[in-house]
Every structure is written in structure tokens, then in C-alpha cells.
Design a protein around this motif. Structure first.
Motif, short mmCIF file in Angstrom:
data_model
loop_
_atom_site.label_atom_id
_atom_site.label_comp_id
_atom_site.label_asym_id
_atom_site.label_seq_id
_atom_site.Cartn_x
_atom_site.Cartn_y
_atom_site.Cartn_z
N TYR A 90 0.81 -1.21 0.00
CA TYR A 90 0.00 0.00 0.00
C TYR A 90 0.85 1.27 0.00
CZ TYR A 90 -3.83 -3.08 1.40
OH TYR A 90 -4.76 -4.08 1.45
N VAL A 91 0.35 2.29 -0.70
CA VAL A 91 0.87 3.64 -0.59
C VAL A 91 -0.34 4.49 -0.26
CG1 VAL A 91 2.08 5.55 -1.72
CG2 VAL A 91 2.69 3.19 -2.29
N ARG A 92 -0.22 5.24 0.84
CA ARG A 92 -1.37 5.95 1.40
C ARG A 92 -1.20 7.47 1.35
NH1 ARG A 92 -0.59 1.27 4.38
NH2 ARG A 92 -2.46 0.07 4.81
N ASP A 93 -2.30 8.14 1.71
CA ASP A 93 -2.33 9.61 1.81
C ASP A 93 -2.06 10.28 0.47
OD1 ASP A 93 -2.88 9.36 4.55
OD2 ASP A 93 -0.73 9.27 5.02
N LEU A 94 -2.69 9.74 -0.56
CA LEU A 94 -2.55 10.27 -1.92
C LEU A 94 -3.85 10.92 -2.37
CD1 LEU A 94 -0.84 7.19 -3.60
CD2 LEU A 94 0.27 9.18 -2.58
N ASP A 95 -3.76 11.75 -3.41
CA ASP A 95 -4.95 12.28 -4.07
C ASP A 95 -5.31 11.30 -5.19
OD1 ASP A 95 -6.95 13.56 -5.44
OD2 ASP A 95 -5.80 15.38 -5.84
N THR A 96 -6.29 10.46 -4.93
CA THR A 96 -6.75 9.48 -5.91
C THR A 96 -8.18 9.80 -6.37
OG1 THR A 96 -7.49 8.00 -4.15
CG2 THR A 96 -5.27 7.63 -5.03
N ALA A 97 -8.63 11.03 -6.10
CA ALA A 97 -10.02 11.41 -6.38
C ALA A 97 -10.38 11.35 -7.87
CB ALA A 97 -10.30 12.80 -5.84
N ALA A 98 -9.40 11.42 -8.75
CA ALA A 98 -9.67 11.39 -10.19
C ALA A 98 -10.00 9.98 -10.67
CB ALA A 98 -8.47 11.93 -10.96
N TRP A 99 -9.78 8.99 -9.81
CA TRP A 99 -9.99 7.59 -10.19
C TRP A 99 -11.02 6.94 -9.28
CZ3 TRP A 99 -4.35 8.07 -8.97
CH2 TRP A 99 -3.64 8.64 -10.03
N SER A 100 -11.48 5.77 -9.69
CA SER A 100 -12.42 5.00 -8.89
C SER A 100 -11.72 3.82 -8.25
CB SER A 100 -13.56 4.46 -9.78
OG SER A 100 -14.27 5.52 -10.37
N ALA A 101 -12.22 3.38 -7.10
CA ALA A 101 -11.69 2.18 -6.47
C ALA A 101 -11.77 1.04 -7.48
CB ALA A 101 -12.48 1.84 -5.21
N GLY A 102 -10.68 0.30 -7.61
CA GLY A 102 -10.61 -0.80 -8.56
C GLY A 102 -9.94 -0.45 -9.88
N ASP A 103 -9.75 0.85 -10.15
CA ASP A 103 -9.06 1.24 -11.39
C ASP A 103 -7.64 0.71 -11.39
OD1 ASP A 103 -11.24 2.62 -12.37
OD2 ASP A 103 -10.33 4.62 -12.22
N ILE A 104 -7.19 0.23 -12.54
CA ILE A 104 -5.79 -0.14 -12.73
C ILE A 104 -5.06 1.11 -13.18
CG2 ILE A 104 -4.16 -1.57 -14.06
CD1 ILE A 104 -5.97 -3.11 -12.07
N LEU A 105 -3.89 1.34 -12.58
CA LEU A 105 -3.09 2.53 -12.89
C LEU A 105 -1.81 2.12 -13.60
CD1 LEU A 105 -3.53 4.49 -9.54
CD2 LEU A 105 -4.88 4.68 -11.65
N TYR A 106 -1.45 2.90 -14.60
CA TYR A 106 -0.27 2.66 -15.42
C TYR A 106 0.71 3.82 -15.26
CZ TYR A 106 -3.61 -0.44 -17.68
OH TYR A 106 -4.55 -1.41 -17.90
N ALA A 107 1.97 3.56 -15.55
CA ALA A 107 2.95 4.65 -15.61
C ALA A 107 2.56 5.54 -16.78
CB ALA A 107 4.35 4.08 -15.80
N SER A 108 2.56 6.83 -16.53
CA SER A 108 2.18 7.79 -17.57
C SER A 108 3.24 7.87 -18.66
CB SER A 108 1.99 9.18 -16.96
OG SER A 108 1.80 10.14 -17.97
N PRO A 109 2.80 7.90 -19.93
CA PRO A 109 3.74 8.13 -21.02
C PRO A 109 3.92 9.62 -21.31
CG PRO A 109 1.62 7.55 -21.92
CD PRO A 109 1.49 7.48 -20.42
N ASP A 110 3.14 10.45 -20.63
CA ASP A 110 3.15 11.89 -20.90
C ASP A 110 3.91 12.71 -19.86
OD1 ASP A 110 1.47 11.55 -23.19
OD2 ASP A 110 -0.24 11.36 -21.82
N THR A 111 3.83 12.31 -18.58
CA THR A 111 4.45 13.07 -17.51
C THR A 111 5.22 12.14 -16.59
OG1 THR A 111 2.57 14.61 -17.58
CG2 THR A 111 4.04 14.76 -15.67
#
Length: 144
Positions: A90-111
Motif C-alpha cells: 500500500y501507498v497511502r495519503d494520496l490524491d486518488t479522487a480522479a480515479w475509482s476504487a478498482g481502477d488499474i493505474l499505469y505509468a504515464s507516457p506523458d508526464t
């Protein structure tokens, strides 16, 4: 002892990082980038110095191989210091509001250092990093 997760908790002695034994793994990484690597940023291999691995923000635009991905910073790591990067857990205390629980996250190719829930396409590379556990503006949680 963490009664909710049933783990032994160890104070790692840096920036309030607490390891939940059996649920999390960290790597100690040095920062020689010239700027702070922030909690929640995607970190990749950047070489070594004096027996320590160095980290930098990872980007999935093809300039860094996928095997260079190490994990996600679990604390702010100031330039010239060492800190913990979560390789599993786990990594906690993040701003994850742009995503929904269960979303898979990828390394960004843009930033560099950022996560995205949009799966990258060729010519970028697809590097799955984490899943959203809790969607929240300040108390968000991901699992690497």
C-alpha cells in the motif's frame, strides 16, 4: 500490531513510514535528481552510487525500458537523501479522487512520475503499476 490488517507494524524511522510486515515491501533508493521525489510518484532505476540504487521519476514513453520501473515512492525523498519506494504493498495519503476504487493505474507516457488509468498505446509502453484501493482527495490508497 495492526488489528485491521493483522500485521506487525514497524516504524521505519523515516518520514513516518510504517511497514506492515507481510503486506508491504520497500526498496531504499537514493535521490540525485536535483529535486524532491514526492510520495506517490512512479520511480524508476537511475543507476547506483556508493552501494545504493538511485531513483528517478519513471516515464512510459519508451525512453526508459519497462524493466527500469521500481515502484512508487512511499514518502517524499529530498535530493541527496535516501528514502523508501514501495515495490509491493500500500501507498497511502494520496490524491486518488480522479480515479475509482478498482481502477488499474499505469505509468504515464506523458508526464514522468505520474500515474494514469488510461492504458497507454503504441508507440508508448504499457506498464501496469498499481490499483486504486480508496478514491479520496487526501486519504487515497493504492496497492502496488
Amino acid at each position: 500490531m495492526d488489528s485491521q490488517d493483522g500485521t506487525l507494524d514497524i516504524d521505519m524511522g523515516l518520514d513516518g513510514v510504517t511497514q506492515q510486515v507481510g503486506l508491504e515491501q520497500y526498496m531504499v533508493m537514493g535521490n540525485a535528481t536535483g529535486s524532491t521525489l514526492l510520495n506517490g510518484k512512479v520511480i524508476g532505476f537511475a543507476g547506483s552510487n556508493d552501494g545504493r540504487i538511485l531513483g528517478q521519476k519513471y516515464i512510459a514513453d519508451g525512453t526508459m525500458p519497462a524493466v527500469y520501473l521500481v515502484g512508487v515512492a512511499t514518502m517524499d525523498i529530498s535530493n541527496g537523501t535516501e528514502g523508501y519506494v514501495t515495490t509491493y504493498g500500500y501507498v497511502r495519503d494520496l490524491d486518488t479522487a480522479a480515479w475509482s476504487a478498482g481502477d488499474i493505474l499505469y505509468a504515464s507516457p506523458d508526464t514522468a512520475g505520474e500515474l494514469t488509468n488510461v492504458k497507454p498505446t503504441v508507440p508508448d509502453i504499457t506498464v501496469p503499476v498499481a490499483a486504486v484501493v480508496t478514491s479520496h482527495a487526501t486519504a487515497g490508497v493504492i496497492i502496488v
